[in-house]
Write an enzyme that holds these catalytic residues in place. Structure first.
Site, PDB file in Angstrom:
ATOM      1  N   CYS A 101       0.844  -1.187   0.000  1.00 40.36           N
ATOM      2  CA  CYS A 101       0.000   0.000   0.000  1.00 40.36           C
ATOM      3  C   CYS A 101       0.886   1.246   0.000  1.00 40.36           C
ATOM      4  CB  CYS A 101      -0.935   0.102   1.195  1.00 40.36           C
ATOM      5  SG  CYS A 101      -2.041  -1.290   1.376  1.00 40.36           S
ATOM      6  N   ARG A 144       3.712  -0.272  -4.994  1.00 40.46           N
ATOM      7  CA  ARG A 144       3.544  -0.838  -3.658  1.00 40.46           C
ATOM      8  C   ARG A 144       2.226  -1.599  -3.500  1.00 40.46           C
ATOM      9  NH1 ARG A 144       6.874   1.822   0.272  1.00 40.46           N
ATOM     10  NH2 ARG A 144       5.429   1.046   1.824  1.00 40.46           N
ATOM     11  N   TRP A 155      -2.884  -2.735  -1.630  1.00 44.55           N
ATOM     12  CA  TRP A 155      -2.570  -4.144  -1.828  1.00 44.55           C
ATOM     13  C   TRP A 155      -3.378  -4.876  -0.764  1.00 44.55           C
ATOM     14  CZ3 TRP A 155      -0.401  -8.215   0.988  1.00 44.55           C
ATOM     15  CH2 TRP A 155      -0.010  -9.327   0.236  1.00 44.55           C
ATOM     16  N   ASN A 191      -1.355   2.298   5.765  1.00 50.73           N
ATOM     17  CA  ASN A 191      -0.466   1.272   5.246  1.00 50.73           C
ATOM     18  C   ASN A 191      -0.033   0.428   6.437  1.00 50.73           C
ATOM     19  OD1 ASN A 191       1.559  -0.217   3.995  1.00 50.73           O
ATOM     20  ND2 ASN A 191       3.063   1.429   4.134  1.00 50.73           N
ATOM     21  N   GLY A 192      -0.176  -0.902   6.330  1.00 52.33           N
ATOM     22  CA  GLY A 192       0.218  -1.774   7.441  1.00 52.33           C
ATOM     23  C   GLY A 192      -0.919  -2.688   7.828  1.00 52.33           C
ATOM     24  N   GLU A 227      16.238 -18.403  -8.486  1.00 47.88           N
ATOM     25  CA  GLU A 227      15.870 -17.023  -8.827  1.00 47.88           C
ATOM     26  C   GLU A 227      15.264 -16.959 -10.238  1.00 47.88           C
ATOM     27  OE1 GLU A 227      15.265 -14.368  -7.528  1.00 47.88           O
ATOM     28  OE2 GLU A 227      15.672 -12.717  -8.881  1.00 47.88           O
ATOM     29  N   LYS A 280      11.545 -15.601 -11.027  1.00 48.67           N
ATOM     30  CA  LYS A 280      11.273 -14.515 -11.986  1.00 48.67           C
ATOM     31  C   LYS A 280      10.202 -14.960 -12.967  1.00 48.67           C
ATOM     32  CE  LYS A 280      12.607 -11.773 -10.368  1.00 48.67           C
ATOM     33  NZ  LYS A 280      13.394 -11.592  -9.196  1.00 48.67           N
ATOM     34  N   GLU A 319       6.711 -15.292 -11.262  1.00 53.55           N
ATOM     35  CA  GLU A 319       6.169 -13.989 -10.847  1.00 53.55           C
ATOM     36  C   GLU A 319       5.538 -13.218 -11.998  1.00 53.55           C
ATOM     37  OE1 GLU A 319       9.818 -12.232  -9.194  1.00 53.55           O
ATOM     38  OE2 GLU A 319       8.507 -11.314  -7.728  1.00 53.55           O
ATOM     39  N   HIS A 357      15.621 -37.904  -7.752  1.00 56.05           N
ATOM     40  CA  HIS A 357      14.992 -38.246  -6.472  1.00 56.05           C
ATOM     41  C   HIS A 357      13.526 -37.824  -6.442  1.00 56.05           C
ATOM     42  CE1 HIS A 357      18.821 -39.520  -4.929  1.00 56.05           C
ATOM     43  NE2 HIS A 357      19.358 -38.370  -5.325  1.00 56.05           N
ATOM     44  N   LYS A 372       5.595  -4.444  -4.283  1.00 58.26           N
ATOM     45  CA  LYS A 372       7.048  -4.298  -4.220  1.00 58.26           C
ATOM     46  C   LYS A 372       7.596  -4.408  -2.798  1.00 58.26           C
ATOM     47  CE  LYS A 372      10.987  -3.458  -6.144  1.00 58.26           C
ATOM     48  NZ  LYS A 372      11.547  -4.580  -6.900  1.00 58.26           N
TER      49      LYS A 372
HETATM   50  C1  F6R Z   1      10.977 -11.114  -6.216  1.00 59.91           C
HETATM   51  C2  F6R Z   1      11.088 -10.132  -5.160  1.00 59.91           C
HETATM   52  C3  F6R Z   1      10.760 -10.561  -3.780  1.00 59.91           C
HETATM   53  C4  F6R Z   1      11.625  -9.797  -2.775  1.00 59.91           C
HETATM   54  C5  F6R Z   1      11.161 -10.106  -1.352  1.00 59.91           C
HETATM   55  C6  F6R Z   1      12.036  -9.439  -0.319  1.00 59.91           C
HETATM   56  O1  F6R Z   1      11.293 -10.576  -7.448  1.00 59.91           O
HETATM   57  O2  F6R Z   1      11.388  -8.993  -5.387  1.00 59.91           O
HETATM   58  O3  F6R Z   1      10.895 -11.935  -3.609  1.00 59.91           O
HETATM   59  O4  F6R Z   1      12.955 -10.154  -2.947  1.00 59.91           O
HETATM   60  O5  F6R Z   1       9.844  -9.676  -1.193  1.00 59.91           O
HETATM   61  O6  F6R Z   1      12.045  -8.066  -0.505  1.00 59.91           O
HETATM   62  P1  F6R Z   1      13.200  -7.142   0.048  1.00 59.91           P
HETATM   63  O7  F6R Z   1      14.444  -7.471  -0.668  1.00 59.91           O
HETATM   64  O8  F6R Z   1      12.730  -5.748  -0.199  1.00 59.91           O
HETATM   65  O9  F6R Z   1      13.301  -7.449   1.518  1.00 59.91           O
END
Ligand code: F6R
Length: 642
Positions: free
Chosen positions: A2, A27, A77, A101-102, A490, A494, A497, A513, A637
């Protein structure tokens, strides 16, 4: 999660509120809303809300011809209640409106209590509780009737449990905006025409660079002319005014189609900026991590890395480096697990928290947990200098990736890796495992990294050509070994996501396995195949896939001798020795002195190169699928809730 903005301005606040929301949309983006106090001639609090994006809110606001000097706005969000207009903020109680927010943890008990006083709830959110609670404080349903909005907010906040940043306006005091912070970030902007608030500095840049970061427990009353601030104890207080170094252009898209694409291509520069302090160095100084770093690195006997998501994969990669190069035990914990499990504390351990945003609720709580267990050697690796996580550790290294807007992390990840490699070298030095010439060679490789990443970016057309093969698939497997296993994780993250293709990653040796049962012609298998000590084993794992009719997509270092065939597609990673003359001029990447090295393969830093190829693959698959690359569904984010 948010985004909130607020304004107490001498001018119409709508342009700021909408521009701020657009900046904060990363956000959270499932609904948006704003509320304004009446300008002369207009009666009552005005509110507009819409499900969906800020652009939809903006057209509603324009159609209604809204304007007002004091206002608040929110992009959501969803946590409590589905994304829908009735759950969108601001929430109202009488002539009072709140954005939040929170998460309010005790909202159910509060809701029941407030319903007992006759307050009627029209949403499923925890935030509406706050609006009624402030009103109840005003009216004297809780405690003595509050004298003004600031004391009503102060009274309400004392009853809230959880993390929050709030902005509140009321018809009772149409000239002011009151904001409060506990756990979630909030900063004020000081401009010539008034005072502003936002959950992220970038949202203030359209009006000012002069900012004040609020501390937990702070409550502020803003008018166009003044800011009055009290702390947790109700005492008047002041916070430093800083001039933000953020550049408004840095968050603009420019010629790119998406922020994710821009951020992938910014990686050479981001790495160069992050590594600037070692540009001319033949030797590393521990002081780059903080004044006490040398002492702490000399004392510690092991490393504990705590993070979430992509940042945790940076930590997992570093585990391979730290144990191999520094000879120090390193464990990696997912923050949301660590904070609730009974671990064995070790005060001689270095606790490293990694977070792009510096405000991830689980990582912050895990840091608090570690400290409560007696861990006092703490280090943050973070991209946001003033964030909560950074302010709570003894040591820190700020990556200089610049703002990352795309929800899927890219340049934050590779810059985290570069810093973790610096940490590895310093720990190795402290452990007397690194002689001067090896140190210099590693530093040369690091300095070389921006050019090497640039070479991988040049593979984009070939990677793009692969994207079509994935777009109609439901699932994908990613394989890696050793320090490239976290890179496979990773790459899979990606892809899932942003393209919504189900993707899993395995250490290639694990295939037989269990996961081998999934392999058929409909399951593309992506392989990270560096020319390192595990290559021959990896080739055997690829045979296992081929023998079951699986289709392989292999990112192979030159010299890997993996050959293409009908069901084996091979993309050759750039030749490290070829980087010497490089297609990139040193001037392209500010200030770093690039020296050629005698690399036989991409060495320990190879994960940084391979992940860039996987980022490009995910990006282009998502493009073919037509998903919302920068704002994938259900995500946000900064994950400031548990
Ligand atoms: C994936 C991604 C998330 C963040 C995770 C931690 O692309 O960005 O998995 O890595 O939410 O976020 P931070 O690094 O801000 O603590």
């Amino acid at each position: 999660m948010c985004g909130i903005v607020g304004a107490a301005s001498a001018n119409d606040s709508i342009p700021f509120l909408l521009a701020g929301l657009a900046t904060l949309e990363y956000r959270g983006y499932d609904s948006a809303g704003l509320a304004l106090l009446p300008n002369e001639g207009v009666n009552g609090l005005q509110r507009a809300r819409s499900k969906g994006r800020v652009a939809e809110l903006a057209s509603k606001v324009a159609q209604a011809g809204m304007s007002g000097n004091v206002g608040i706005a929110h992009t959501r969000w969803a946590t409590h209640g589905v994304p829908a207009e009735h759950n969108a903020h601001p929430h109202i109680s009488g002539g009072l409106a709140v954005v939040h927010n929170g998460i309010i943890e005790n909202y159910e008990a509060l809701r029941e209590k407030l319903q007992g006083f006759g307050y009627v709830f029209t949403s499923d959110t925890d935030t509406e509780t706050i609006a009624h609670l402030i009103q109840a404080c005003f009216k004297g349903h809780i405690g003595e009737p509050a004298e003004n909005l600031l004391s009503a907010v102060q009274c309400a906040v004392a009853h809230l449990k959880g993390a929050f940043a709030l902005a509140v306006i009321s018809e009772e005091e149409p000239e002011c905006l009151v904001v409060a912070r506990e756990g979630s970030p909030l900063m004020l902007g000081i401009a010539d025409d008034g005072h502003y608030a936002a959950s992220d500095a970038s949202a203030l840049l359209s009006v000012t660079k002069r900012m004040m970061y609020l501390e937990n427990g702070d409550i502020a009353r803003l008018t166009p002319e003044s800011i009055s601030l009290i702390d947790r104890l109700g005492q008047p207080t002041q916070r430093n005014v800083i001039t933000s170094s953020l550049n408004a252009n840095a968050v603009e898209l420019g010629d790119y189609s998406h922020y994710m694409q821009k951020e992938i291509f910014e990686q050479p520069q981001a790495l160069s900026n992050t590594l600037e302090m070692i540009s001319g160095a033949g030797q590393l100084q521990a002081g780059i991590f903080g004044a006490e770093a040398a002492d702490i690195f000399a004392q510690i006997d092991s490393v504990l890395i705590i993070a979430c998501g992509t940042s945790s994969y940076a930590g997992m990669t570093a585990k391979y480096w730290i144990e191999q190069v520094a000879g120090i035990t390193c464990n990696v914990e997912i923050a949301s697990e660590y904070r609730y499990r009974q671990s064995v504390p070790n005060p001689n351990q270095l606790v490293v928290v990694i977070s792009q945003s510096g405000e991830t609720a689980d990582t912050l709580a895990a840091l608090h947990h570690a400290k409560a267990l007696g861990h006092h050697h703490t280090l943050a690796i973070c991209n946001v200098p003033e964030s909560a996580i950074v302010r709570e550790t003894v040591l820190r290294f700020i990556t200089r990736a610049g703002p990352e807007i795309g929800v899927a992390s890219t340049k934050a990840f590779t810059t985290q890796l570069s810093v973790l490699f610096l940490l590895t070298l310093l720990l190795a030095k402290a452990n007397q495992r690194l002689d001067a010439s090896t140190e210099k060679a590693y530093l040369d490789e690091l300095r070389h990294l921006p050019i090497a990443v640039g070479k991988v970016l040049a593979l984009e057309p070939s990677i793009k050509a692969w994207a079509g093969y994935f777009a109609d698939k439901q699932h994908a497997l990613f394989l890696g070994r050793g320090r490239h296993y976290p890179i496979a994780l990773e790459g899979a993250l990606k892809l899932k996501e942003i393209s919504y293709i189900h993707a899993e990653a395995y250490p290639a040796g694990e295939l037989k396995h269990g996961p081998l049962a999934l392999v058929d012609s409909e399951m593309p298998v992506v392989v990270v195949a560096p020319n390192d000590e595990t290559l021959e084993k990896l080739k055997a794992n690829m045979q296992e896939v081929s023998a079951r009719g699986g289709v392989l997509y292999v990112f192979a270092d030159s010299g890997s001798t993996v050959t293409s065939s009908e069901n084996v597609h091979v993309l050759q990673m750039p030749d490290p020795t070829g980087f010497k003359d490089g297609g990139f001029k040193t001037d392209d990447f500010k200030s770093t002195v690039f020296k050629s090295t005698d690399l036989k393969n991409n060495g320990l830093l190879s994960p940084v190169l391979h992940v860039v190829a996987l980022q490009l693959l995910a990006y282009h698959v998502a493009l073919v699928k037509g998903t919302d690359v920068d704002k994938p569904r259900n995500l946000a984010k900064s994950v400031t809730v548990e």
